[in-house]
Design an enzyme around this catalytic site. Sequence first.
Site, short mmCIF file in Angstrom:
data_model
loop_
_atom_site.label_atom_id
_atom_site.label_comp_id
_atom_site.label_asym_id
_atom_site.label_seq_id
_atom_site.Cartn_x
_atom_site.Cartn_y
_atom_site.Cartn_z
N HIS A 78 0.84 -1.20 0.00
CA HIS A 78 0.00 0.00 0.00
C HIS A 78 0.87 1.25 0.00
O HIS A 78 2.08 1.18 0.22
CB HIS A 78 -0.92 0.02 1.23
N GLU A 144 3.22 0.31 4.13
CA GLU A 144 2.74 1.62 3.63
C GLU A 144 3.97 2.35 3.10
O GLU A 144 4.75 2.95 3.84
CB GLU A 144 2.08 2.42 4.77
ZN LIG Z 1 -4.12 1.32 0.53
#
Ligand SMILES: [Zn+2]
Length: 181
Positions: A78, A144
């Site tokens: 992500h 992330e």
């Molecule tokens: Zn995401």
Amino acid sequence: MPIIVLDPGHGGTDPGASGNGLQEKNLTLAIGLKVKQLIEANYIADVRVTRAADIYVGLSERADFANAIGATYFVSLHHNAGGGTGFESYIYPGTSPSETGIRQDVMHGEIMNFLSGYGVRDRGQKEANFAVLRETAMPAILLENLFIDTVNDANLLKDPTFITGLSNAIATGIGKSLNLA
Ligand SMILES: [Zn+2]
């Protein structure tokens, strides 16, 4: 043979975050496919992806896929948004003393080792009750990779050399955390 499931976040009707001309779903897919290629080129492992195109796949569907094939490790990709900067990794709450946490240490360290060369901020090793972490039966991690809506981070995400280096760091982190041959 270890089975690694790479999970490019979002896709299809779910673009994820966007900013600075970038869409999260496109970046996660590009990195996921590159990491797959790099692992296959350097290690003995069976690498699968939860999506290989710009299609919508539900969160439970992603976890069910990994569970059904008895995956060894689940790595969800992500990009952050909300105006911050830097890199953070997530595991399911309470799993840091287990194999999940040991692998997070290795993965996070390997990726930060690359990112620190670009001055990217380490936001830390975190825990969260995310569906793909909760519903997967094997150790899982969610990365992330920088903030798509922050100009400095986005400029790095637009740099093909940076993307290749980041993908390589993720692949190496997976290789090391699983002691792949
Ligand atoms: Zn995401």
